[in-house]
Design a protein around this motif. Structure first.
Motif, short mmCIF file in Angstrom:
data_model
loop_
_atom_site.label_atom_id
_atom_site.label_comp_id
_atom_site.label_asym_id
_atom_site.label_seq_id
_atom_site.Cartn_x
_atom_site.Cartn_y
_atom_site.Cartn_z
N ILE A 136 0.65 -1.19 -0.11
CA ILE A 136 -0.07 -0.04 0.04
C ILE A 136 1.02 1.13 0.20
N LEU A 137 0.75 2.23 -0.98
CA LEU A 137 1.48 3.44 -1.23
C LEU A 137 0.57 4.54 -0.67
N PHE A 138 0.95 5.40 0.18
CA PHE A 138 0.51 6.52 0.57
C PHE A 138 1.29 7.88 -0.08
N VAL A 139 0.67 8.89 -0.85
CA VAL A 139 1.39 9.98 -1.32
C VAL A 139 0.92 11.11 -0.84
N VAL A 140 1.80 12.12 -0.77
CA VAL A 140 1.58 13.53 -0.57
C VAL A 140 1.92 14.23 -1.87
N LEU A 141 0.80 15.02 -2.43
CA LEU A 141 1.15 15.44 -3.85
C LEU A 141 1.20 17.15 -3.76
N ARG A 142 1.66 17.59 -4.78
CA ARG A 142 1.94 19.11 -4.79
C ARG A 142 0.56 19.85 -4.54
N PRO A 143 0.64 20.88 -3.93
CA PRO A 143 -0.68 21.66 -3.75
C PRO A 143 -1.50 21.91 -5.05
N GLY A 144 -2.78 21.63 -5.02
CA GLY A 144 -3.56 21.55 -6.33
C GLY A 144 -3.73 20.19 -6.94
N ARG A 145 -2.85 19.43 -6.86
CA ARG A 145 -2.85 18.17 -7.55
C ARG A 145 -3.97 17.14 -6.73
N VAL A 146 -4.43 16.24 -7.59
CA VAL A 146 -5.30 15.06 -7.26
C VAL A 146 -4.94 13.76 -7.78
N LEU A 147 -4.96 12.83 -6.79
CA LEU A 147 -4.48 11.51 -7.38
C LEU A 147 -5.73 11.04 -8.28
N ASN A 148 -5.62 11.09 -9.51
CA ASN A 148 -6.46 10.61 -10.25
C ASN A 148 -6.26 8.98 -11.21
N GLU A 149 -7.01 8.56 -11.84
CA GLU A 149 -6.44 7.30 -12.58
C GLU A 149 -5.28 7.44 -13.28
N ALA A 150 -5.12 8.38 -14.10
CA ALA A 150 -3.96 8.95 -14.81
C ALA A 150 -2.47 8.78 -14.16
N LEU A 151 -2.71 9.43 -12.96
CA LEU A 151 -1.42 9.44 -12.01
C LEU A 151 -1.13 8.07 -11.29
N ILE A 152 -2.31 7.48 -11.06
CA ILE A 152 -1.89 6.30 -10.42
C ILE A 152 -1.56 5.28 -11.39
N ARG A 153 -1.84 5.44 -12.88
CA ARG A 153 -0.94 4.35 -13.66
C ARG A 153 0.44 4.87 -14.00
N THR A 154 0.52 6.10 -13.88
CA THR A 154 1.96 6.67 -14.14
C THR A 154 2.89 6.35 -13.19
N ILE A 155 2.42 6.50 -11.80
CA ILE A 155 3.23 5.55 -10.63
C ILE A 155 3.42 4.23 -10.68
N LYS A 156 2.40 3.57 -11.30
CA LYS A 156 2.66 2.22 -11.27
C LYS A 156 3.54 1.60 -12.28
N GLN A 157 3.38 2.47 -13.48
CA GLN A 157 4.25 2.15 -14.51
C GLN A 157 5.74 2.50 -14.20
#
Length: 653
Positions: free
Chosen positions: A566-587
């Motif tokens: 399980i990975l927890f992430v803190v993102l830059r202000p204004g960024r939201v964890l969406n499906e595209a970012l999840i795919r980017t992280i996993k890739q």
């Protein structure tokens, strides 16, 4: 074979303390050592001769040394170093009495103070005079609830001058966190300041000190040093603990100008330090006078190449062992630079200071280096760092990308030394070396006279394969004991329960083809999906490359008779964890590690819990997501962050 990021020139090598030390060893013992690795092997095979050479080369001051270097040299614990020696720690840090600069203090508010070795001696002498009025004796505990200021060092040195024991917490500790520590050791005196500065705020210390003192009847006197005011108002303390508070100026003896250093044994106690305390009441780790002095001299003189011309800085607080490590630089006559405040009040505040003070050795954390890269700081373009020769990093593994950043954006011709050890040994197992190249992602070497190895579960030595980091022979800075551990069971169980007569440090690492070391994370935080051991640092390295991710924490969740990542992430202000970012992280993780490293769940949080010294607390988060209690939240800088991980619906599917 990978190419080094940096290689010292032959002329630079031949100017180092380490190079001259090798020549001295060769001459003294009729050897022909030509490189670091040969010296390392000799220092393990002949550790008694090595440490005696350090004693001589570094000018250890003692009233009696004795003829015996080590007794019971095959026992851990149980080995005894210099059993006949008589010495004093403070005498070694105050052996210089000249007008060269000993200490420089810089505050985030712009304050600056500089004192010479001569003035440092005078200030310590006056404080020793004050301590004598309280009949402070060897073994008495004196505590500091202090920011990283000159008065903190003066108080420690005065304590050590009398053979008493120093223990400190930084003023950002909560009352319960302090009581968990000082309550165990029952100090007679408490040093504090009236307050401290952090991130643009002025914070009052005396409210917490009043609560601490009211709960610690052992405290006879509270000595208050002015820091944020000209003359601190002590009424709050007088109301809480009548007749116990006194200003520093009224405590010292201005007529005391000479110090009579108390002779101590090599293994008499010097410091009490504390484990992080995130899984229970902190362990009180007692370090001895001689072992701390010898080990720090070795690391400063040989591994860090400290000389009297150096200005040495490490970003630390008085609650982290790097403060104790930094202060020992006084024994080699260098200038020790202190900073107190936020390292991020402005993105470049520490680099501004490094330029202004002509810092030669700059110590920091892996988190700091990653953070200034994310903030777009490029010191090579904005600062004159011509004096800088070494950058040291610790606290967590330094990523490969941070190595690249330092050489690309900070300085090309610099020794970047990622170092690893801990409070347990008040020093390092793996660290820098001024005559070796720097390879991306690697700690340069195992420490001299440290028989560091990597073991598999059966205790067999490994190379270029991950396993448990161990030390298979005694070394002087092993703790002399744990406080109130009368039968030694807690001490034994902490380090020697896994392998007989071998120190198991709790790090998961490997020794590389270059003889360097890679730390993959803490052993107790290693992930185990499908029975395959994965170091958390391998995942952090890939995730935190991604521009939108500021920081992350990864844990294993028990799931369907296995463990899932399980990975927890803190993102830059204004960024939201969406499906595209999840795919980017996993890739990113999959492409650069293995499919087993890929998190099954990625969840956005607004903060990650950390200890007061800045380390993320994977075990505490793991407890929370499994519904277990975290018993000692006062060890955390931001305990409220744990609430973000409670009852997360995303973890139930």
């Amino acid at each position: 074979m990978t190419q080094p990021l940096w290689q010292p020139s032959q002329s630079r090598i031949e100017q180092t303390n380490l190079w001259h030390f090798i020549q001295s060893v060769n001459a003294s013992h009729h050897l022909n050592i030509t490189d670091y690795h040969q010296l390392h092997q000799w220092s393990i095979d002949h550790s008694d001769l090595f440490w005696d050479q350090i004693w001589h080369q570094c000018g250890i001051q003692s009233s009696h040394k004795g003829s015996v270097i080590i007794e019971h040299d095959n026992k851990m614990p149980g080995a005894k170093w210099y059993p006949e020696a008589k010495l004093n720690f403070a005498a070694n840090l105050l052996k210089f009495r000249h007008d060269s600069t000993a200490l420089i203090f810089c505050g985030e508010d712009g304050a600056r103070e500089e004192i010479s070795y001569a003035l440092l001696y005078q200030r310590v002498a006056a404080l020793v005079g004050g301590l004598k009025k309280y009949d402070i004796k060897p073994g008495d505990r004196i505590a500091g609830f202090m920011p990283n200021v000159i008065d903190s060092i003066v108080a420690m040195l005065a304590t050590a001058s009398l053979g008493a024991v120093w223990s400190s917490c930084s003023p950002d500790f909560g009352i319960n966190g302090v009581l968990d520590r000082f309550g165990q050791i029952e100090p007679r005196l408490l040093f504090t300041t009236d307050g401290y500065y952090y991130n643009g705020k002025t914070l009052n210390s005396l409210e917490r000190v009043a609560g601490i003192a009211a709960s610690l009847p052992s405290i006879e006197t509270i000595v208050v040093c002015d820091h944020v005011t000209q003359a601190a108002d002590l009424n709050l303390l007088h109301n809480a603990v009548p007749n116990k508070a006194i200003h520093l100026k009224d405590f010292i003896d201005v007529n005391a100008t000479e110090i009579e250093f108390v002779d101590c044994s090599f293994d008499d106690p010097l410091y009490i330090m504390y484990s992080s305390g995130t899984t229970g009441v902190p362990k009180c780790i007692v370090h001895g006078i001689g072992g701390t002095l010898l080990q720090h001299n070795k690391e400063h003189f040989l591994h860090t190449d400290v000389s009297p011309v150096d200005v040495m800085f490490y970003y630390t607080t008085c609650g982290w062992m790097m403060w104790n490590w930094l202060v020992s630089g006084l024994s080699l006559g260098c200038t020790v630079l202190l900073y107190d405040g936020s390292p991020f009040k402005t993105p470049s505040i520490l680099m501004d200071m490094a330029e202004r003070e002509k810092v030669t050795i700059f110590g920091t954390s892996a988190k700091y280096i990653a953070a200034i890269e994310k903030a777009g700081v490029k010191p090579a373009q904005s600062h004159n760092l011509q004096h800088l020769k070494s950058i040291l990093s610790t606290g967590s593994p330094l990523s490969h990308e941070s190595f690249d950043y330092v050489y690309r954006e900070v300085k090309r011709d610099v020794l970047l030394a990622s170092i690893s050890g801990g409070t347990d040994i008040a020093s390092c197992f793996a660290l820098g070396c001024p005559i070796l190249p720097v390879y991306r992602g690697e700690l340069q070497c195992r420490g001299l006279a440290m028989a560091v190895d990597i073991f598999d579960d059966e205790g067999k030595s490994l190379r270029q394969t991950k396993g448990e980091l161990v030390c298979s022979a005694p070394f002087p800075s092993m703790p002399i004991y744990f406080w109130q551990d009368h039968d030694g069971k807690k001490y034994h169980d902490a380090y020697f329960d896994q392998f007989t007569n071998v120190w198991a440090h709790g790090d998961y690492g490997e020794i590389t083809q270059h003889g360097g070391v890679i730390i993959h994370g803490r052993s107790d935080a290693v992930l185990n999906p499908g029975g395959v051991r994965i170091g958390t640092a391998e995942i952090y390295r890939q995730v935190e490359i991604i521009e939108d991710v500021l920081e992350s924490i990864v844990v294993g969740q028990n799931w369907q008779h296995d463990v899932r990542v399980i990975l927890f992430v803190v993102l830059r202000p204004g960024r939201v964890l969406n499906e595209a970012l999840i795919r980017t992280i996993k890739q990113q993780v999959r492409a650069n590690t293995t499919p087993r490293h890929v998190p099954e769940k990625i969840i956005q949080v607004s903060a990650i819990p950390r200890t007061i010294s800045g380390k993320i607390v994977e075990l505490a988060v793991r407890k929370v997501i499994h519904g277990e209690e975290v018993t000692n939240k006062d060890a955390l800088a931001n305990p409220e962050a744990l609430d973000l991980f409670v009852n997360l619906s995303a973890l139930s599917s």
